[in-house]
Design a protein around this motif. Structure first.
Motif: not given
Lengths: 380, 229
Positions: B119, B124-125, B128, B132-133, B136-137, B211
């Motif tokens: 990522g 990705m900053n 983010q 986004e990662i 959710p994980i 997810p």
């Protein structure tokens, strides 16, 4: 173009300081794959991580198309470079399409453009979009996941790709295949690629050039043929291996040593005795039988001696014909397997164009090694 | 049977106390989440804060609830809030911190480094990457922490009736005073039932918001390990 100028990286401070890279200078030209090769801890991965600012440079500079990366915002810089790693690192919570779309989305592409690009990349990496677009990484095999990893790196069509042992975690059979696929794609898209590997075979196969690192120093930087035939010192010679002559063969193509005008050609419709006489008079031990420009096989003196019919009745088949683009390594392997010293070379239509013999191969290998180079590193 | 009869006869009051109980636990859980989850994430980024924060949460949790109410009483009495719902909610928020912070911290820490590296390397900053990662994980484990906190707080809230917070604890407390077994039992049974229902409900919620890709991954891992056995 990526230029490394006196790049030095020191981890830690004071007594614990470790020099990971020591004054590295080289340039990756536009459209070239340069393989960073070396044993673990040699600095190859560090060099790559400095390139996209995942690590910060201690001294020296790296520039891209003349612009120093120190001047570029790290997030912007990374979005300009495709990034593919050995562990793949697909996002497990995102579908394959979403994974590939990450960078285009960060760059704010319109949705339809992203969707088209995703499908295009899935096609390019041999994954049927309809089948894979909406799947999750966990549902794919290792090889498929790495294809997605490569597709994701290519997504925003970056000029530069950084690939850290991208095919290292894949089984050997799949690796060969995915390497071939990638080279085929690369021949079209012509990215500037920094490719980290510890595998000399992979380096020879993938690299336009190889940068060989040891202990934080760049030892030799050249095309694979030169690394193999003229290793700069004992480290390089040891690293490329005692079988480097065989590795050179892997780089050479049949067309480079083909004898396009062999003299011992016999037509299949010739009388066997005439042919026997022809071979004996010219001191050939065997003849190549060609009919209508198609190679049929070969005949030896012994075959012909007591035969009264046509040559075609006693011809011995070749187990296999060589194509112009086959590697000499493969040809040599066939020679050893079938105890034959000569093979016919055919073009794409299967027409006879010449022969390749063991002697031709040996001469070619000898020629590629210059004696002085061998002497050079022995003295070091 | 007589317990059921008690509940039927006093249904208005029982319903009121139940809602009060749910209200106290729910509000404290929301506040605890707002504090605990960001704190848990923050200590993964500022590593030297991790130990003190986790230790503090740990100490808080070891204080017996009735003692915590006692300690808070003189302090909050200064602002005239020594008794009632406010000290109860503060106590529940404090108790919830350990499961919430610890689970959040562990979850974010356990995101595979390769995924984070990918990522980052793709540009990705921090935000983010988190949005986004990492989150959710981490969702299943973070929610498991909330679930532990919720179930635990339902029990502790019953004790808070002693400082006048209301809730189903009132039934137990007054039942004891009046030596009225049906009243005690109805309070005890309803609190237990509430805990079981909330546990189940949170489990379902956890399943729903995990997810899909993570669920598939988990299922495959289970399937593979069952093949090995």
């Amino acid at each position: 173009m990526i230029k490394y100028d006196s790049v030095t990286k020191i981890f830690g401070v004071g007594k614990e300081a470790v020099t990971a890279l020591d004054n590295i200078n080289f340039t990756i030209k536009k459209g070239e794959i340069v393989v960073f090769l070396g044993p673990s801890g040699c600095g190859k991965t560090t060099t790559m991580r400095l390139t996209n600012k995942l690590d910060t440079i201690t001294r020296g500079s790296i520039s891209i198309n003349g612009e120093s990366i120190a001047e570029i915002n790290e997030v912007k810089l990374r979005q300009r470079m495709g990034y593919v790693i050995q562990e793949i690192g697909l996002f497990p919570n995102k579908t394959i399409a979403q994974n590939i779309a990450v960078v285009p989305r960060l760059l704010g592409w319109p949705r339809h453009k992203i969707n088209n690009r995703v499908d295009e990349l899935l096609h390019m990496t041999n994954l049927e979009p309809g089948l894979y677009r909406n799947r999750y990484p966990a549902e794919l095999s290792g090889g498929q996941q790495q294809r997605v990893g490569v597709a994701r790196g290519l997504a925003a069509d970056p000029e530069i790709m950084l690939m850290d042992e991208p095919f290292g975690a894949i089984d050997p059979i799949n690796r060969e295949q995915i390497q071939d696929e990638f080279l085929r794609v690369q021949s079209k898209i012509k990215k500037t690629i920094a490719f980290v590997s510890h595998d000399i075979h992979e380096a020879i196969k993938m690299g336009d050039k190889i940068a060989l690192f040891d202990n934080g120093k760049l030892i030799q930087y050249d095309v694979p043929e030169v690394i193999l035939t003229r290793p700069k010192n004992k480290f390089v010679a040891d690293f490329v291996g005692a079988d480097r002559a065989l590795k050179v063969l892997g780089l050479m193509r049949v067309s480079e040593v083909t004898n396009f005008k062999p003299q011992n050609i016999i037509a299949g419709t010739d009388n066997a005795q005439t042919a026997h006489k022809f071979l004996e008079e010219n001191d050939f031990r065997y003849g190549i039988v060609v009919d209508n420009n198609k190679p049929l096989g070969y005949v030896t003196l012994k075959n012909l001696k007591y035969e009264n019919g046509l040559v075609i009745d006693v011809v011995e088949n070749y187990p296999h014909f060589e194509e112009k683009s086959s590697s000499l390594r493969d040809v040599l392997s066939y020679m050893l397997m079938h105890t034959l010293m000569t093979f016919c070379v055919v073009d794409d239509n299967g027409d006879f164009i010449g022969t390749v013999s063991y002697n031709d191969i040996q001469r070619a290998v000898k020629k590629s090694y210059s004696d002085e180079a061998e002497k050079d590193w022995k003295e070091v | 049977m007589s317990t059921l009869k008690f509940i039927m006869e006093h249904n208005q009051r029982v319903l009121h106390l139940s809602l009060e109980h749910i209200g106290i636990v729910g509000l404290s859980l929301i506040i605890a989440t707002i504090i605990g989850v960001p704190l848990g994430i923050m200590i993964t980024k500022y590593k030297n804060l991790a130990k003190p924060v986790l230790n503090t949460a740990n100490v808080l949790m070891t204080i017996p609830s009735i003692a915590l109410f006692g300690i808070m009483l003189p302090v909050l009495a200064m602002v005239n809030l020594g008794l009632g719902k406010v000290p109860a909610i503060i106590a529940l928020v404090l108790y919830s911190q350990l499961p919430i912070i610890r689970n959040t911290y562990t979850a974010i820490k356990n995101v595979p480094p390769a995924v984070v590296d990918a990522g980052k390397g793709m540009g990705m900053n921090r935000w983010q990457l988190l949005k986004e990662i990492e989150i959710p994980i981490s969702i299943p484990l973070i929610l498991a922490g909330l679930r532990t906190a919720a179930v635990m707080n339902i029990g502790i809230a019953a004790i808070a009736s002693y400082i006048g917070a209301g809730g189903l604890g009132v039934l137990i407390q007054q039942g004891i005073n009046r030596v009225y077994p049906e009243m005690i039992l109805s309070g005890a049974i309803l609190v237990s039932l509430l805990a079981i229902i909330v546990d189940g409900g949170m489990g379902l919620f956890e399943y729903l918001v995990t997810p899909k890709g993570i669920k598939i991954q988990r299922k495959l891992v289970q399937w593979e390990s069952s093949l090995k056995n």
